[in-house]
Write an enzyme that holds these catalytic residues in place. Sequence first.
Site, PDB file in Angstrom:
ATOM      1  N   LYS A  70      29.057  14.880  57.589  1.00 27.06           N
ATOM      2  CA  LYS A  70      29.331  15.677  58.789  1.00 27.06           C
ATOM      3  C   LYS A  70      30.817  15.773  59.110  1.00 27.06           C
ATOM      4  O   LYS A  70      31.280  16.762  59.669  1.00 27.06           O
ATOM      5  CB  LYS A  70      28.541  15.120  59.963  1.00 27.06           C
ATOM      6  N   HIS A 110      17.868  11.528  71.932  1.00 28.12           N
ATOM      7  CA  HIS A 110      18.513  12.417  70.958  1.00 28.12           C
ATOM      8  C   HIS A 110      17.531  12.941  69.913  1.00 28.12           C
ATOM      9  O   HIS A 110      17.942  13.466  68.883  1.00 28.12           O
ATOM     10  CB  HIS A 110      19.686  11.707  70.258  1.00 28.12           C
ATOM     11  N   ASN A 114      22.544  21.392  58.633  1.00 24.57           N
ATOM     12  CA  ASN A 114      21.461  20.727  57.908  1.00 24.57           C
ATOM     13  C   ASN A 114      21.133  21.551  56.677  1.00 24.57           C
ATOM     14  O   ASN A 114      20.678  22.693  56.785  1.00 24.57           O
ATOM     15  CB  ASN A 114      20.229  20.577  58.797  1.00 24.57           C
ATOM     16  N   GLU A 128      24.079  23.924  63.510  1.00 22.52           N
ATOM     17  CA  GLU A 128      23.787  23.449  64.860  1.00 22.52           C
ATOM     18  C   GLU A 128      25.036  23.505  65.736  1.00 22.52           C
ATOM     19  O   GLU A 128      26.132  23.138  65.299  1.00 22.52           O
ATOM     20  CB  GLU A 128      23.226  22.030  64.816  1.00 22.52           C
ATOM     21  N   GLU A 140      31.904  11.412  68.061  1.00 21.27           N
ATOM     22  CA  GLU A 140      32.366  12.684  68.586  1.00 21.27           C
ATOM     23  C   GLU A 140      32.230  12.651  70.110  1.00 21.27           C
ATOM     24  O   GLU A 140      31.475  11.831  70.657  1.00 21.27           O
ATOM     25  CB  GLU A 140      31.579  13.854  67.999  1.00 21.27           C
ATOM     26  N   GLU A 145      26.994  20.372  63.242  1.00 20.51           N
ATOM     27  CA  GLU A 145      26.689  19.999  61.860  1.00 20.51           C
ATOM     28  C   GLU A 145      25.852  21.093  61.226  1.00 20.51           C
ATOM     29  O   GLU A 145      25.336  21.985  61.908  1.00 20.51           O
ATOM     30  CB  GLU A 145      25.915  18.678  61.824  1.00 20.51           C
ATOM     31  N   ARG A 203      18.847  21.864  54.567  1.00 22.69           N
ATOM     32  CA  ARG A 203      17.425  21.684  54.245  1.00 22.69           C
ATOM     33  C   ARG A 203      16.610  22.502  55.238  1.00 22.69           C
ATOM     34  O   ARG A 203      17.157  23.161  56.117  1.00 22.69           O
ATOM     35  CB  ARG A 203      17.046  20.208  54.383  1.00 22.69           C
TER      36      ARG A 203
END
Length: 696
Positions: free
Chosen positions: A126, A236, A295, A276, A201, A293, A297
């Site tokens: 990331k 989360h 993903n 995202e 972050e 980030e 997949r």
Amino acid sequence: MNHTPPRPVTRLLVANRGEIARRVFRTCRTMGIGTVAVHAPGEEGAAHVSEADTAVRLPVPGGGSPVDAYLDPHALVRAARSAGADAVHPGYGFLSENPGFARAVTGAGLTWVGPSADAVERMGAKTLAKRIAREAGVPVADALDPGDVRPEHLPVLVKAVSGGGGRGMRVVHDLADLPAEAAAARAEAASAFGDPAVFCEPYVRRGRHVEVQVLADSHGAVWALGERDCSVQRRHQKVVEETPAPGLPDDLRERLHEAARALARAIGYTGAGTAEFLVPVGGGALGDPVFLEMNTRLQVEHPVTECVTGLDLVEWQIRIAEGGALPGDGPPAPRGHAVEARLYAEDPREGWRPRTGTLRAFDVPEATARFTNPDGHGVRLDSGVEPGDTVGADFDPLLAKVVAHGRDRRDAVRRLASALAGARVHGVGTNRDLLVRVLRHPAFGAADEHPDGLHTGYLGADRLTALAQPLADPAAERLAALAASLAAAEAARSPRAAPGGVGGAAPPPGPGSPLPAGIPANWRNLPSRAHARVHTAGGGGGRRITTAYRTVRGAYEPEQPGVRVLSAAPGLVVLEADGLRRALTVHTYGGDPDVHVESSLGSVTLTPVDPLPEPEAAVDPGALPAPMPGTVVAVDVREGDRVAEGQTLLRIEAMKMEHRITAPAAGAVREIPVAAGQRVPAGAPLAVLDYEGPHP
């Protein structure tokens, strides 16, 4: 890049389990592709194993857990070759974003159903992904090494470099807490993804979590298939997802789509992926988005995108891996609205602890399609379990995803809430009632008009406590307990008793009939004494409910004001309460003491209280038992240490999440009978304390 040119896939291995494996197999069957499942020892009877053409048992490294079987890329490649597979689909989680696995697959001459290993590596890390995104002109949130965080950076969010799903995440407000939280996040990330790396972050307390679904081929076409809002989260971890994102201004929507396309083009991305973003919320408006980030997949929430686009994303993953091209006329326009809810095996009444056990019943009657889009508008079910399955503590607590597709948002939300409320899930506690309450909450329903009211802090402590209450209130629980008592009385009457009202003709006596014909259930020669039964609501851990009734001339008369018995049978009791007719179905399962009562008032699980219980062994009042089966990942205190109320004593991992065992009161540690790395069953003593004063 693949070592071999694209070629048709004939037999595909899914390097995953549960719901996503079944989802991929569903598409393979429609495409005429053979399927191979993999599983850890003990999973031979799992649903995904039984649905594949071939299954391969994966070895577990010495001393490891079943999860470790899915984290060995070489074992997975060997499984594919031994089963004659020519392609591998990674699913999500486990090694789905591991570039080493992608290279191992293509290095063995197999087709990798996903982006290139280089793209996985560049986006999977990331911190590197943020740098690439910034170079592509995409706004990015800063990434810091935990060792570089300073007071002015607080609060920060500790995140796993690899993977997602809320695992390896910690919010830190105090710099003194960062080392311990970072260490815990590393341990959780290593267990879930095989990579302990973490970063920090800035933590945004109020923000919209919006992601864009990307689909790209190897011929230069890059599609943005709309966006999904995933702001309703707990710890989360996403709980409710929907598309299109409600209340998003058109210009912001297009900025997000273009940013996702730009990022995909910057790395030569192919296949399905998700970018995202976090959109700050404040002052009644939405702020400028920042990239979080990508993903590399398929996402857990991909079914909502499939519903509104009509596409099968797994099919397109496979076609693109075979070298196929996306149609030249561009992505389809979205149709209607889709909402997905994640059904987890966890108990809101017990601090959201993961729940394990045998799934006695699992059914969503309103679902008209499984692992594929419903015809027109309707409800879709993607589940990893079936009735009779054992839900253990080793894997993710996700049981199923229930998805509704409607003409608009209101239609979809209403359909989904109704489908969940009518679902039958017996044997394992779930978050079902929370999901229904969220979907029916006015603030959630108003997200189109007030988009700043929906954010990642939506399920804050106060709102979460209120929304996590059972749908069945205490009055409904009392009716359920009465229904359970009457159903038990009718079952005792005769195992062959026909459904119907009390006072009807009794069946003739015969083999297995415990009572002669004409004798009412629970008859006694002391009519002044009422029949009483005691249950606990909530599967044994809830409040005690005593119900009493009399049998007068073959009819039941409950000692509950305003309640009449209209009919009673072993599986169905019809009551009139305050002038309203209520039908309650009663379910029992051999060998399981719990009684499950379903009605329009909600689902209630009751445990009968034995009036003459067996004597129990004395339990040390200072012993802290394991609340669920799991693995001890860290012990934070030593014998002889003095501890404060709420202090963490040790941590155990269950269902891929870390759970802290804390001191219920101040005292001293007398004994720690477990060690890090040890697997423990539910109820096993984890620590023994000597308390200084009053304690729970």
